[in-house]
Design a protein around this motif. Structure first.
Motif, PDB file in Angstrom:
ATOM      1  N   MET A   1       6.753  -1.645  -7.170  1.00  0.00           N
ATOM      2  CA  MET A   1       5.710  -2.448  -6.809  1.00  0.00           C
ATOM      3  C   MET A   1       6.217  -3.446  -6.113  1.00  0.00           C
ATOM      4  O   MET A   1       5.758  -4.571  -6.330  1.00  0.00           O
ATOM      5  CB  MET A   1       5.050  -3.089  -8.320  1.00  0.00           C
ATOM      6  N   LYS A   2       6.964  -2.978  -4.933  1.00  0.00           N
ATOM      7  CA  LYS A   2       7.391  -3.786  -3.808  1.00  0.00           C
ATOM      8  C   LYS A   2       6.763  -3.354  -2.528  1.00  0.00           C
ATOM      9  O   LYS A   2       6.367  -2.255  -2.301  1.00  0.00           O
ATOM     10  CB  LYS A   2       8.850  -3.898  -3.598  1.00  0.00           C
ATOM     11  N   PRO A   3       5.941  -4.591  -1.659  1.00  0.00           N
ATOM     12  CA  PRO A   3       5.051  -4.194  -0.616  1.00  0.00           C
ATOM     13  C   PRO A   3       6.167  -3.566   0.418  1.00  0.00           C
ATOM     14  O   PRO A   3       7.389  -3.679   0.448  1.00  0.00           O
ATOM     15  CB  PRO A   3       4.570  -5.606  -0.142  1.00  0.00           C
ATOM     16  N   VAL A   4       5.512  -2.939   1.394  1.00  0.00           N
ATOM     17  CA  VAL A   4       6.476  -2.299   2.408  1.00  0.00           C
ATOM     18  C   VAL A   4       6.762  -3.631   3.460  1.00  0.00           C
ATOM     19  O   VAL A   4       5.978  -4.733   3.307  1.00  0.00           O
ATOM     20  CB  VAL A   4       5.724  -1.329   3.540  1.00  0.00           C
ATOM     21  N   ALA A   5       7.468  -3.624   4.136  1.00  0.00           N
ATOM     22  CA  ALA A   5       7.775  -4.833   4.731  1.00  0.00           C
ATOM     23  C   ALA A   5       7.052  -5.157   6.019  1.00  0.00           C
ATOM     24  O   ALA A   5       6.046  -4.365   6.332  1.00  0.00           O
ATOM     25  CB  ALA A   5       9.053  -4.576   5.791  1.00  0.00           C
TER      26      ALA A   5
ATOM     27  N   ASN B   1       1.478  -4.998  -3.283  1.00  0.00           N
ATOM     28  CA  ASN B   1       2.425  -4.362  -4.157  1.00  0.00           C
ATOM     29  C   ASN B   1       2.165  -3.038  -4.561  1.00  0.00           C
ATOM     30  O   ASN B   1       3.095  -2.154  -4.939  1.00  0.00           O
ATOM     31  CB  ASN B   1       2.626  -5.346  -5.528  1.00  0.00           C
ATOM     32  N   PHE B   2       0.871  -2.570  -4.805  1.00  0.00           N
ATOM     33  CA  PHE B   2       0.649  -1.169  -5.072  1.00  0.00           C
ATOM     34  C   PHE B   2       0.932  -0.403  -3.858  1.00  0.00           C
ATOM     35  O   PHE B   2       0.510   1.095  -3.968  1.00  0.00           O
ATOM     36  CB  PHE B   2      -0.846  -1.166  -5.471  1.00  0.00           C
ATOM     37  N   ARG B   3       1.102  -0.823  -2.700  1.00  0.00           N
ATOM     38  CA  ARG B   3       1.437   0.006  -1.579  1.00  0.00           C
ATOM     39  C   ARG B   3       0.043   0.553  -1.161  1.00  0.00           C
ATOM     40  O   ARG B   3      -0.063   1.722  -0.263  1.00  0.00           O
ATOM     41  CB  ARG B   3       2.443   0.871  -1.482  1.00  0.00           C
TER      42      ARG B   3
ATOM     43  N   ARG C   1      -0.882  -1.536   4.012  1.00  0.00           N
ATOM     44  CA  ARG C   1       0.365  -1.727   4.552  1.00  0.00           C
ATOM     45  C   ARG C   1       0.311  -2.268   5.801  1.00  0.00           C
ATOM     46  O   ARG C   1       0.829  -1.875   6.875  1.00  0.00           O
ATOM     47  CB  ARG C   1       1.068  -0.273   4.808  1.00  0.00           C
TER      48      ARG C   1
ATOM     49  N   HIS D   1      -9.244 -16.086 -14.487  1.00  0.00           N
ATOM     50  CA  HIS D   1      -8.723 -17.207 -15.330  1.00  0.00           C
ATOM     51  C   HIS D   1      -8.409 -18.231 -14.272  1.00  0.00           C
ATOM     52  O   HIS D   1      -8.233 -18.002 -13.322  1.00  0.00           O
ATOM     53  CB  HIS D   1      -7.400 -16.635 -16.117  1.00  0.00           C
TER      54      HIS D   1
ATOM     55  N   ASP E   1     -12.367 -10.905 -17.008  1.00  0.00           N
ATOM     56  CA  ASP E   1     -12.245  -9.602 -16.394  1.00  0.00           C
ATOM     57  C   ASP E   1     -13.549  -9.497 -15.528  1.00  0.00           C
ATOM     58  O   ASP E   1     -14.380 -10.265 -15.699  1.00  0.00           O
ATOM     59  CB  ASP E   1     -12.508  -8.705 -17.660  1.00  0.00           C
TER      60      ASP E   1
ATOM     61  N   LEU F   1     -13.220   3.861 -16.392  1.00  0.00           N
ATOM     62  CA  LEU F   1     -12.412   3.765 -17.655  1.00  0.00           C
ATOM     63  C   LEU F   1     -13.186   2.808 -18.837  1.00  0.00           C
ATOM     64  O   LEU F   1     -13.248   3.014 -19.812  1.00  0.00           O
ATOM     65  CB  LEU F   1     -11.150   3.370 -17.574  1.00  0.00           C
TER      66      LEU F   1
ATOM     67  N   ARG G   1      15.568  -3.744  -4.253  1.00  0.00           N
ATOM     68  CA  ARG G   1      14.623  -2.751  -4.685  1.00  0.00           C
ATOM     69  C   ARG G   1      13.762  -2.549  -3.555  1.00  0.00           C
ATOM     70  O   ARG G   1      13.126  -1.313  -3.627  1.00  0.00           O
ATOM     71  CB  ARG G   1      14.089  -3.711  -6.115  1.00  0.00           C
ATOM     72  N   TYR G   2      13.421  -3.289  -2.781  1.00  0.00           N
ATOM     73  CA  TYR G   2      12.645  -3.205  -1.515  1.00  0.00           C
ATOM     74  C   TYR G   2      13.274  -1.689  -0.624  1.00  0.00           C
ATOM     75  O   TYR G   2      12.384  -0.908  -0.525  1.00  0.00           O
ATOM     76  CB  TYR G   2      12.667  -4.214  -0.784  1.00  0.00           C
TER      77      TYR G   2
ATOM     78  N   GLU H   1      12.610   1.456  -2.623  1.00  0.00           N
ATOM     79  CA  GLU H   1      11.249   1.821  -2.805  1.00  0.00           C
ATOM     80  C   GLU H   1      10.841   2.594  -1.560  1.00  0.00           C
ATOM     81  O   GLU H   1      10.253   3.591  -1.410  1.00  0.00           O
ATOM     82  CB  GLU H   1      10.479   0.850  -3.350  1.00  0.00           C
ATOM     83  N   ASP H   2      11.528   1.838  -0.405  1.00  0.00           N
ATOM     84  CA  ASP H   2      11.128   2.442   0.824  1.00  0.00           C
ATOM     85  C   ASP H   2      11.690   3.724   0.993  1.00  0.00           C
ATOM     86  O   ASP H   2      11.042   4.950   1.457  1.00  0.00           O
ATOM     87  CB  ASP H   2      11.477   1.434   1.915  1.00  0.00           C
TER      88      ASP H   2
ATOM     89  N   ASP I   1       8.894  -2.033 -13.243  1.00  0.00           N
ATOM     90  CA  ASP I   1       7.742  -2.771 -12.766  1.00  0.00           C
ATOM     91  C   ASP I   1       6.691  -2.269 -13.725  1.00  0.00           C
ATOM     92  O   ASP I   1       6.885  -1.203 -14.509  1.00  0.00           O
ATOM     93  CB  ASP I   1       7.290  -2.643 -11.466  1.00  0.00           C
TER      94      ASP I   1
ATOM     95  N   MET J   1       4.116  -0.717 -13.469  1.00  0.00           N
ATOM     96  CA  MET J   1       3.538   0.664 -13.287  1.00  0.00           C
ATOM     97  C   MET J   1       4.512   1.715 -14.012  1.00  0.00           C
ATOM     98  O   MET J   1       4.162   2.616 -14.786  1.00  0.00           O
ATOM     99  CB  MET J   1       3.359   0.991 -11.790  1.00  0.00           C
TER     100      MET J   1
END
Ligand SMILES: Cc1cc2nc3c(=O)[nH]c(=O)nc-3n(C[C@H](O)[C@H](O)[C@H](O)COP(=O)(O)OP(=O)(O)OC[C@H]3O[C@@H](n4cnc5c(N)ncnc54)[C@H](O)[C@@H]3O)c2cc1C
Lengths: 291, 789
Positions: free
Chosen positions: A1-5, A42-44, A47, A103, A192, A260, B124-125, B128-129, B285, B287
């Motif tokens: 769960m890390k974004p791309v650069a 974070n879920f990519r 991008r 919240h 929610d 769901l 970690r970045y 993941e890439d 994480d 997920m």
């Protein structure tokens, strides 16, 4: 769960923001409160090459009263809408609805501009913009443009904004006197997104419904106004039979999703229940006779 | 004054409402969690996980990932072929197949989220890439998602070597169930479903292996409940002696069973660090937590309970299919959860004839494993629903039918049909106390009134018993060869007089640093603040497994009692020389040894100096080390019982369910710290409410996971939990040392059944039964729609 650069631009003004958006040729995203954007990064799922941070732009967070309308800056946080005396006076329905948005920690960051631009099909602010006939003011490198809320929401997470456009301000016409209101929602848990929610204003004229507005969320690809039910109500006194007719009209004209958390049928059922409750509530607040 | 009389007069530490001593650290951000560890030169892991539920793994192209920026290494199963021995959760159960546990998927993937490749990179970045750049040629295999279909002959097999997807099948039997049921004048029967869930600890799993080149040794920090078990199993997988692997569980942010098993990722991180001779860290994480942390429940139960006309239960028959997921989790086995369902179905009741059959069926989903309550939440849900259904049938009040069927005081010890033996515990006392607290009669009256006003209001009772503090004569998991029946405490008074007590348990939210210090301080005569508890470290004691199965207070508390008492004797003996009096005249308390009835005393510190440092003050025989190591084994364990009562109101139009009141009356024997018992009950009930109303892991027919984030998987927050009322009953002291019964899991066991019964009770006028949990507004909507048709 890390974004791309991605690259990061701290915008100083609306002009530098839209210039940066235009220069990126569709590869940039505005960062407002980050409450919807950052999870998607974070879920990519997104991008973008560049994030343009608008949080430091001066004079972008305001709630101003004008003669016939209220103007709200795009960077105004949810919490300010929830607690503003101006909002409480003119649009108590908004103050009430904001308590159902996520919240407190999220309301401290999330912005009206972000919520409207993001256009989650179960969000509250888009439905309120529809309810209150708001106008959305956007700016691009070629100049400003105003869009009726009516025309703005095109689909789930899809709005009438070009890649180089920024939402800067929302204006909402004041409501006539003798207007009752209601906001009711069902969500699985506190905070929610709504399974279904209904917001109503009823403006009375001579003890009859002069104008009825019903906005709904969670029940279709975009928030909706219940045109058929509104038409049924106009010029009438609210009675139990009229409520039933409005409920039937609402249920017949929505196309709720199944996910769901709830089926389409249950959401359709809910939207009717909530419409009935909201109408009765708003009628009572407007000082109408007991239905 | 005798020592005993004096002991009785001073304030007791055991039983005191002491605030948790670990909390200032945890609440002010001074805790040290695995991810907080800063290690120079550490490398980070990301896994490329399967997006197929069941597929053969063809060629894996890692070249692009290897060449990606910041990447140190990319591992696939082939890289561990020679260096890592697959482990198997063995068991003495007949016909059981123990699936191999490997660091990475080998030949096949068997669930979405199974790790296939591990990327080691500077961050970690980067990792993941790079993971996205791995190309895997999958050859999809047939779906194995439905447990009933998977159990059929001819079904596609997850583990071909097993020859079946039924990893184990068992039957427990007493008496002649079929005849007794046939003869029973009243029978109730239903098909129940308890949906899959996940433990959902606030802190997802994480681990870091630090490599010591000088000794070719690993120090492995992991978010585990069972450092001892992890040490032993990694030692086996990597073929290293135990003194070259030390496993430390530092502060751990909740676990609920989800951190009680050995995971592929843990083997991977150790093996990679060992192979690369570098420190390696993995922090999962959310997920990954949803996809690959051991899940829970997921059973289908067909059960029938027969009664005589007076409402006395005669016979119970049940068939259970457990959907256990892709692997038999280490070391507990896939049998753990479903077999416990049939073990505990007879509950706290006298039921002469019993038959429970169970199949643990492998499916292409994440493996299931221990989860707070193990088997008992489901068993209690089924039995307590049947009790209420029978009560309705017989025109009896739910309270009355339970009182008629409980094991009575004179019946203890009582063996239930599955073979489990209950020792004396307050079954009826808990029910009565819970009813008194909630004003049961008053609530029933109110129910009559509100029903006439068209409201749905219901009251649900759930009574249960559980086996806790299990000793060496019973294995925690069926047929498991690992001993979980003993724990060791080593208590040391060092040369400064400070007290350190080391244990093999691993507190991860239970407050054991406080409660064990209370036990040690009480028996040693020390001040609470002078006692340091060391736990969560495989090097702390020679052998120990960890914290799970409501065992730590019974086992470690027993060992603490023994060790602290032994050290007190040594202190007193040494002090007797210093004070020139007989040991029998001395009492140890508040960190001093005092001549009873006088103001003559020496502090622990003075005694310690005399023993360790000051030459010639003590004769040789009084200079033994002020330390003792003792092991305690409760042999069988003991019974804990409780009754939960929920009162719910349901909005007749929107079908939203609101819990108005929730009362628990529990008997956990002697209470060490009521504040902590309350906290454990509160947390457990909150999770039970989650199981009853919110939490559900959803896989589709293709084995794709639909609840991959906290947007999809709903867990109750504080807003959804009503105020909880807890009544403590101390019926009779069990045979365990100290009189403790285990109590960490109970809240989760009773709450689902109580809520289900309350919802069913609320909807009784509509003739709706609640046989599936969680019961959501959506499910109610469908039940009501069907009932109206
Ligand atoms: C746990 C959780 C629960 C939530 N529950 C609810 C709920 O119940 N109801 C609800 O309505 N919302 C809910 N939200 C969403 C929340 O209200 C967000 O604040 C809102 O949707 C987005 O606002 P933001 O300022 O954070 O926008 P960001 O996340 O910063 O941006 C969202 C999107 O809008 C774009 N954008 C932002 N500002 C502008 C602008 N001025 N012009 C053009 N484009 C712009 C961004 O580029 C991005 O694509 C929840 C969020 C979370 C995390």
């Amino acid at each position: 769960m890390k974004p791309v650069a991605f690259d990061y631009v701290l915008a100083e003004s609306i002009d530098t923001t839209v210039a940066a958006l235009a220069a990126a040729g569709g590869e940039a995203k505005i960062l407002a409160g980050g409450q919807s954007l950052v999870p998607m990064l974070n879920f990519r799922l997104l991008r973008p090459a560049i994030l343009v941070d608008i949080n430091r732009i001066p004079d972008l967070a305001f709630i101003d009263e004008r003669a016939d309308h209220i103007a709200i800056g795009a960077l105004t946080r949810h919490y300010r809408l929830e607690t503003s005396p101006i909002i409480a006076e003119h649009f108590p329905v908004v103050a009430e609805a904001m308590r159902h948005v996520a919240h407190l920690a999220i309301r401290n960051r999330g912005t009206i501009g972000g919520s409207l631009s993001h256009a989650d099909p179960a969000a509250e602010l888009p439905m309120l913009a529809l309810l209150l006939d708001a106008t959305l003011h956007v700016v691009s490198p070629t100049g400003p443009r105003a869009i009726a809320a009516w025309d703005f929401f095109l689909g789930p997470l899809t709005v009438d904004l070009a890649a180089d456009e920024m939402l800067t301000r929302v204006t909402i016409p004041k409501l006539p006197p003798v207007t009752g209101w209601s906001f009711v929602e069902v969500a699985r848990r506190t905070g929610d997104f709504a399974l279904a929610a209904v917001a109503v204003t009823l403006t009375l004229r001579d003890g009859l419904i002069g104008e009825a507005r019903i906005a709904m969320t969670g029940i279709d690809e975009t928030p909706k106004r219940a045109d058929e039910a509104e038409a049924l109500l106009a010029g009438r006194k609210l009675t139990a039979d009229l409520i039933d007719a409005a409920i039937a009209a609402v249920r017949a004209n929505v196309n709720p999703p199944t996910d769901l958390h709830a089926s389409s049928d249950y959401r359709r059922h809910l939207i009717g229940v909530l419409t009935g409750r909201a109408l009765a509530d708003a009628w009572r607040r407007a000082g109408g006779e007991k239905p | 004054m005798t020592e005993q009389a004096d002991l009785d007069l001073r304030p007791k530490l055991i039983g005191a409402r002491i605030k948790r001593t670990e909390d200032p650290r945890l609440l002010t951000g001074l805790g040290n969690f695995v991810d907080d560890r800063q290690v120079a030169g550490v490398l980070h892991v990301a896994f490329r996980r399967s997006d197929h539920a069941h597929a053969r793994i063809g060629p894996i192209d890692t070249a692009a990932a290897q060449a990606a920026p910041g990447v140190t290494a990319v591992f696939t199963a082939a890289d561990f072929e020679k260096t890592v021995k697959p482990l198997r959760a063995t068991s003495r159960m007949k016909g059981y197949y123990a699936t191999p546990i490997r660091p990475l998927a080998h030949d096949k993937v068997r669930y979405v989220g199974e790790p296939i490749a591990g990327i080691i990179a500077e961050s970690r970045y980067f990792a993941e890439d790079a993971a996205e750049r791995i190309a895997i040629a999958f050859e999809p295999l047939p779906h194995v998602a439905d447990p009933a279909e998977a159990a059929q002959r001819g079904a596609s097999l997850l583990h071909e070597e097993a020859g079946t997807n039924v990893l184990v099948a068992r039957e427990f039997k007493r008496g002649d169930v079929d005849a007794a049921l046939a003869a029973a004048p009243v029978r109730v029967k239903a098909r129940f479903r308890m949906r899959r869930r996940t433990p959902l600890a606030l802190e997802p799993r994480a681990c870091v292996a630090e490599y010591d080149r000088s000794r070719d040794a690993l120090t492995f920090y992991s978010t585990t409940q069972v450092p001892g078990i992890i040490r032993d199993s990694i030692a086996e997988a990597l073929d290293l002696p135990g003194h070259r692997i030390r496993v430390i569980a530092p502060d751990v942010g909740g676990a609920f069973g989800g951190k009680a098993s050995l995971y592929p990722e843990e083997i991977f991180v150790c093996a990679a660090a060992h192979q690369l001779r570098r420190p390696v860290k993995w922090t999962s994480d959310r997920m990954e937590d949803f996809a690959a942390t051991g899940q829970a429940f997921d059973e289908i139960i067909e059960a029938e309970l027969g009664f005589d006309r007076d409402g006395r239960a005669l016979a119970l028959a049940a068939d259970v299919v457990g959907d256990v997921g892709a692997y038999s989790i280490y070391p507990w086995t896939a049998a753990l959860e479903p077999v416990q369902v049939v073990s505990f179905l007879p509950g706290p009741y006298r039921i002469e004839h019993y038959r429970g059959r169970v199949q643990a069926v492998a499916t292409a989903k994440a493996p299931t494993g221990p989860y707070r309550g193990v088997g008992r939440p489901t068993a209690t849900f089924v039995t307590e629903r049947l009790m209420d259904m029978a009560a309705a049938h017989l025109g009896l009040d739910p309270k009355e039918i339970r009182l008629r069927n409980f094991v009575r005081a004179e019946d203890f010890p009582y063996r239930i049909g599955s073979g489990i033996q209950w020792d004396r515990s307050g079954f009826a006392e808990c029910l009565t106390a819970a009813c008194d607290r909630i004003d049961y009669a008053g609530l029933r009256q109110r129910q009559v009134q509100v029903r006439t006003a068209g409201k749905y209001f219901g009251i649900g009772i759930a009574s249960y018993a559980e086996l806790t503090g299990i000793g060496s004569r019973i294995s925690v998991a069926p047929g498991m060869p690992i001993n979980t029946g003993t724990e060791t405490a080593t208590v040391t008074v060092d040369s400064t007089g400070a007290v350190t007590a080391a244990f093999g348990i691993a507190s991860h939210g239970q407050g054991l640093e406080t409660t064990l210090a209370q036990v040690i301080a009480e028996h040693l005569g020390a001040r609470l603040e002078d006692v340091r508890i060391v736990h969560g470290d495989s090097a702390a004691v020679a052998g120990g497994s960890g914290t799970y199965a409501s065992r730590s207070m019974v086992l470690a508390g027993g060992a603490a009692t023994l060790a602290a008492t032994a050290v007190r004797e040594k202190l007193v003996n040494a002090a007797a020389h210093l004070l020139e009096t007989a040991p029998g005249d001395l009492v140890a308390r508040d960190g001093r040894v005092t001549v009873a009835g006088t103001d003559r005393w020496v502090t622990f510190r003075e005694v310690a100096r005399a023993v360790y440092a000051e030459m010639g003050r003590l004769p040789h025989e009084a200079r033994g080390e002020l330390a003792a190591s003792k092991t305690y084994d409760p042999v069988f364990g003991t019974t804990t019982s409780a009754t939960h009562i929920a009162a719910v109101e349901i909005d007749p139009a929107t079908l939203e369910i609101k819990i108005e009141r929730f009362v628990v009356a529990e008997d956990c024997g002697r209470i060490v710290n009521p504040l902590i018992v309350d906290g454990q009950v509160h947390g457990g009930v909150a999770q039970g409410i989650g199981a009853a109303l919110y939490e559900e892991i959803v896989y589709d027919v293709e084995g794709q996971l639909h609840t991959g984030s906290l947007v999809d998987y709903l867990v109750p927050s504080a807003c959804e939990i009503p105020p909880l009322e807890v009544v403590h009953i101390e019926s009779e002291s069990p045979t365990t040392l100290g009189g403790f019964r285990g109590m960490g899991e109970g809240g989760t066991i009773g709450a689902p059944a109580a809520v289900a019964n309350a919802v069913a009770d609320a909807l009784a006028p509509l003739g709706i039964e609640i046989n599936e949990l969680p019961v959501t507004p959506e499910r109610l909507f469908r039940l009501l729609s069907a009932a109206r048709k």
